[in-house]
Design a protein around this motif. Sequence first.
Motif, PDB file in Angstrom:
ATOM      1  N   ILE A  55       0.851  -1.181   0.000  1.00 19.02           N
ATOM      2  CA  ILE A  55       0.000   0.000   0.000  1.00 19.02           C
ATOM      3  C   ILE A  55       0.888   1.233   0.000  1.00 19.02           C
ATOM      4  CG2 ILE A  55      -1.728   1.292   1.308  1.00 19.02           C
ATOM      5  CD1 ILE A  55      -2.696  -1.367   2.430  1.00 19.02           C
ATOM      6  N   TYR A  56       0.708   2.102  -1.003  1.00 20.89           N
ATOM      7  CA  TYR A  56       1.535   3.299  -1.134  1.00 20.89           C
ATOM      8  C   TYR A  56       0.840   4.479  -0.478  1.00 20.89           C
ATOM      9  CZ  TYR A  56       3.811   7.330  -3.199  1.00 20.89           C
ATOM     10  OH  TYR A  56       4.451   8.535  -3.384  1.00 20.89           O
ATOM     11  N   THR A  57       1.514   5.075   0.468  1.00 22.36           N
ATOM     12  CA  THR A  57       1.007   6.263   1.125  1.00 22.36           C
ATOM     13  C   THR A  57       1.930   7.426   0.808  1.00 22.36           C
ATOM     14  OG1 THR A  57       0.137   4.919   2.948  1.00 22.36           O
ATOM     15  CG2 THR A  57       0.366   7.303   3.330  1.00 22.36           C
ATOM     16  N   PRO A  58       1.444   8.447   0.100  1.00 19.33           N
ATOM     17  CA  PRO A  58       2.311   9.584  -0.221  1.00 19.33           C
ATOM     18  C   PRO A  58       2.871  10.230   1.035  1.00 19.33           C
ATOM     19  CG  PRO A  58       0.230   9.697  -1.433  1.00 19.33           C
ATOM     20  CD  PRO A  58       0.081   8.603  -0.422  1.00 19.33           C
ATOM     21  N   VAL A  59       4.153  10.576   0.998  1.00 16.47           N
ATOM     22  CA  VAL A  59       4.818  11.234   2.114  1.00 16.47           C
ATOM     23  C   VAL A  59       5.215  12.639   1.679  1.00 16.47           C
ATOM     24  CG1 VAL A  59       6.771  11.158   3.701  1.00 16.47           C
ATOM     25  CG2 VAL A  59       5.686   9.025   2.963  1.00 16.47           C
ATOM     26  N   ALA A  60       4.832  13.607   2.476  1.00 12.50           N
ATOM     27  CA  ALA A  60       5.163  14.994   2.148  1.00 12.50           C
ATOM     28  C   ALA A  60       6.682  15.177   2.161  1.00 12.50           C
ATOM     29  CB  ALA A  60       4.513  15.941   3.157  1.00 12.50           C
ATOM     30  N   GLU A  61       7.164  15.824   1.113  1.00 15.55           N
ATOM     31  CA  GLU A  61       8.600  16.033   1.006  1.00 15.55           C
ATOM     32  C   GLU A  61       9.052  17.067   2.025  1.00 15.55           C
ATOM     33  OE1 GLU A  61      11.884  17.357  -2.387  1.00 15.55           O
ATOM     34  OE2 GLU A  61       9.774  17.012  -2.908  1.00 15.55           O
ATOM     35  N   ALA A  62      10.110  16.729   2.774  1.00 14.45           N
ATOM     36  CA  ALA A  62      10.619  17.651   3.784  1.00 14.45           C
ATOM     37  C   ALA A  62      11.247  18.860   3.106  1.00 14.45           C
ATOM     38  CB  ALA A  62      11.651  16.944   4.662  1.00 14.45           C
ATOM     39  N   PRO A  63      11.068  20.051   3.678  1.00 17.46           N
ATOM     40  CA  PRO A  63      11.675  21.241   3.072  1.00 17.46           C
ATOM     41  C   PRO A  63      13.192  21.169   3.165  1.00 17.46           C
ATOM     42  CG  PRO A  63      10.751  21.758   5.229  1.00 17.46           C
ATOM     43  CD  PRO A  63      10.317  20.366   4.907  1.00 17.46           C
ATOM     44  N   GLN A  64      13.850  21.841   2.249  1.00 14.01           N
ATOM     45  CA  GLN A  64      15.308  21.884   2.256  1.00 14.01           C
ATOM     46  C   GLN A  64      15.779  22.582   3.529  1.00 14.01           C
ATOM     47  OE1 GLN A  64      17.582  25.040   0.352  1.00 14.01           O
ATOM     48  NE2 GLN A  64      18.271  23.545  -1.170  1.00 14.01           N
ATOM     49  N   PRO A  65      16.779  22.036   4.228  1.00 13.84           N
ATOM     50  CA  PRO A  65      17.301  22.743   5.410  1.00 13.84           C
ATOM     51  C   PRO A  65      18.010  24.026   5.018  1.00 13.84           C
ATOM     52  CG  PRO A  65      18.687  20.858   4.875  1.00 13.84           C
ATOM     53  CD  PRO A  65      17.486  20.770   3.977  1.00 13.84           C
ATOM     54  N   GLU A  66      18.053  24.955   5.941  1.00  7.85           N
ATOM     55  CA  GLU A  66      18.744  26.211   5.684  1.00  7.85           C
ATOM     56  C   GLU A  66      20.244  26.028   5.929  1.00  7.85           C
ATOM     57  OE1 GLU A  66      15.945  29.824   6.741  1.00  7.85           O
ATOM     58  OE2 GLU A  66      15.863  28.338   8.348  1.00  7.85           O
ATOM     59  N   PRO A  67      21.087  26.651   5.114  1.00 12.22           N
ATOM     60  CA  PRO A  67      22.532  26.441   5.262  1.00 12.22           C
ATOM     61  C   PRO A  67      23.128  27.271   6.398  1.00 12.22           C
ATOM     62  CG  PRO A  67      22.111  27.903   3.434  1.00 12.22           C
ATOM     63  CD  PRO A  67      20.773  27.459   3.930  1.00 12.22           C
ATOM     64  N   CYS A  68      24.171  26.720   6.995  1.00 11.10           N
ATOM     65  CA  CYS A  68      24.925  27.469   8.003  1.00 11.10           C
ATOM     66  C   CYS A  68      25.868  28.455   7.313  1.00 11.10           C
ATOM     67  CB  CYS A  68      25.742  26.515   8.877  1.00 11.10           C
ATOM     68  SG  CYS A  68      24.770  25.295   9.786  1.00 11.10           S
ATOM     69  N   LEU A  69      26.351  29.392   8.073  1.00  5.29           N
ATOM     70  CA  LEU A  69      27.348  30.326   7.560  1.00  5.29           C
ATOM     71  C   LEU A  69      28.652  29.585   7.268  1.00  5.29           C
ATOM     72  CD1 LEU A  69      26.608  33.209  10.049  1.00  5.29           C
ATOM     73  CD2 LEU A  69      26.592  33.489   7.551  1.00  5.29           C
ATOM     74  N   PRO A  70      29.357  29.973   6.217  1.00  2.00           N
ATOM     75  CA  PRO A  70      30.627  29.325   5.900  1.00  2.00           C
ATOM     76  C   PRO A  70      31.780  29.944   6.695  1.00  2.00           C
ATOM     77  CG  PRO A  70      30.147  30.963   4.241  1.00  2.00           C
ATOM     78  CD  PRO A  70      28.986  30.988   5.208  1.00  2.00           C
ATOM     79  N   GLN A  71      32.892  29.252   6.700  1.00  2.00           N
ATOM     80  CA  GLN A  71      34.108  29.850   7.241  1.00  2.00           C
ATOM     81  C   GLN A  71      34.656  30.824   6.195  1.00  2.00           C
ATOM     82  OE1 GLN A  71      36.685  26.569   8.201  1.00  2.00           O
ATOM     83  NE2 GLN A  71      35.728  26.247  10.199  1.00  2.00           N
ATOM     84  N   VAL A  72      35.035  31.992   6.640  1.00  2.00           N
ATOM     85  CA  VAL A  72      35.509  33.033   5.734  1.00  2.00           C
ATOM     86  C   VAL A  72      36.969  33.337   6.059  1.00  2.00           C
ATOM     87  CG1 VAL A  72      35.185  35.402   4.922  1.00  2.00           C
ATOM     88  CG2 VAL A  72      33.197  34.005   5.534  1.00  2.00           C
ATOM     89  N   GLU A  73      37.803  33.348   5.033  1.00  2.00           N
ATOM     90  CA  GLU A  73      39.223  33.636   5.219  1.00  2.00           C
ATOM     91  C   GLU A  73      39.406  35.036   5.814  1.00  2.00           C
ATOM     92  OE1 GLU A  73      43.381  33.755   2.592  1.00  2.00           O
ATOM     93  OE2 GLU A  73      41.453  33.259   1.639  1.00  2.00           O
ATOM     94  N   GLY A  74      40.235  35.106   6.842  1.00  2.00           N
ATOM     95  CA  GLY A  74      40.480  36.379   7.499  1.00  2.00           C
ATOM     96  C   GLY A  74      39.464  36.716   8.565  1.00  2.00           C
ATOM     97  N   GLN A  75      38.461  35.837   8.767  1.00  2.00           N
ATOM     98  CA  GLN A  75      37.448  36.064   9.797  1.00  2.00           C
ATOM     99  C   GLN A  75      37.359  34.810  10.672  1.00  2.00           C
ATOM    100  OE1 GLN A  75      33.782  37.326   7.855  1.00  2.00           O
ATOM    101  NE2 GLN A  75      34.854  38.845   6.615  1.00  2.00           N
ATOM    102  N   PRO A  76      38.378  34.558  11.495  1.00  2.00           N
ATOM    103  CA  PRO A  76      38.444  33.300  12.269  1.00  2.00           C
ATOM    104  C   PRO A  76      37.344  33.154  13.309  1.00  2.00           C
ATOM    105  CG  PRO A  76      40.160  34.832  12.980  1.00  2.00           C
ATOM    106  CD  PRO A  76      39.554  35.421  11.759  1.00  2.00           C
ATOM    107  N   ASP A  77      36.781  34.266  13.752  1.00  2.00           N
ATOM    108  CA  ASP A  77      35.739  34.192  14.783  1.00  2.00           C
ATOM    109  C   ASP A  77      34.348  33.957  14.201  1.00  2.00           C
ATOM    110  OD1 ASP A  77      37.635  34.678  16.769  1.00  2.00           O
ATOM    111  OD2 ASP A  77      37.413  36.855  16.568  1.00  2.00           O
ATOM    112  N   GLY A  78      34.224  33.964  12.890  1.00  2.00           N
ATOM    113  CA  GLY A  78      32.933  33.781  12.246  1.00  2.00           C
ATOM    114  C   GLY A  78      32.715  34.810  11.156  1.00  2.00           C
ATOM    115  N   ALA A  79      31.781  34.510  10.271  1.00  2.00           N
ATOM    116  CA  ALA A  79      31.542  35.390   9.124  1.00  2.00           C
ATOM    117  C   ALA A  79      30.922  36.708   9.566  1.00  2.00           C
ATOM    118  CB  ALA A  79      30.633  34.693   8.125  1.00  2.00           C
ATOM    119  N   LEU A  80      31.503  37.791   9.088  1.00  2.00           N
ATOM    120  CA  LEU A  80      30.986  39.122   9.382  1.00  2.00           C
ATOM    121  C   LEU A  80      29.941  39.520   8.341  1.00  2.00           C
ATOM    122  CD1 LEU A  80      34.373  40.933  10.175  1.00  2.00           C
ATOM    123  CD2 LEU A  80      32.654  40.161  11.833  1.00  2.00           C
TER     124      LEU A  80
END
Length: 211
Positions: A55-80
């Motif tokens: 028996i096939y039961t349609p499953v709602a597609e989960a929304p795409q997760p939101e991305p985290c901030l990347p590491q940025v060169e010259g900003q070791p404490d986090g992206a400004l």
Amino acid sequence: MTSPAPDPVRETRRKREHERQAVVFGLLIAFLLLAGLAAAAMYSGAFSSPFSRPIYTPVAEAPQPEPCLPQVEGQPDGALPVPYADVKVRVYNAADGSEPLAGANEDVLNERGFNVVDTGNWVEKLGQSEVRFGTKGITRAYTLAAQYPDVRLVLDDRKGATIDLLVGDEYSPPLSEDDVLLDAETPMKDVEGCVPASEITPIPRVTLPKN
């Protein structure tokens, strides 16, 4: 002693009962034969039983997760935050109403120093407003999203750093500048529940037809 004459009414009723019984027994026999043939066919694999299919039961597609901030060169404490003038953004109306939401947001963002490069109508209607961007535009998307109380970050497969603001039906106006929690010297914070961009499958980029 003389035998009583047969009752024609009784004889007719008895004959009808016999005929009815013959029909009932005939139908039962035919049903049993058909059931036996069907069982034999299923056993031999000639066809499969409908009850054996999952028996096939349609499953709602989960929304795409939101991305985290990347590491940025010259900003070791986090992206400004990105300087507003370096954020190229296209603003599109994705709401059902006729109110010129794209133009209104263009005015606000221009006043704050963002580089609005295009406005218009989106190809579909959205509920929640979205900021769409590629991997090169994540910090720019966070910088723009900080201007709004409720906007979703959506990663697509574009190559450049230009980002899109899609104003949906559940539109909330931009925050006042005093309520925007950005400081040029303070790293931005990841959205709750974010996932590294490398673990997200980007959606296809939508390109609007040129007039």
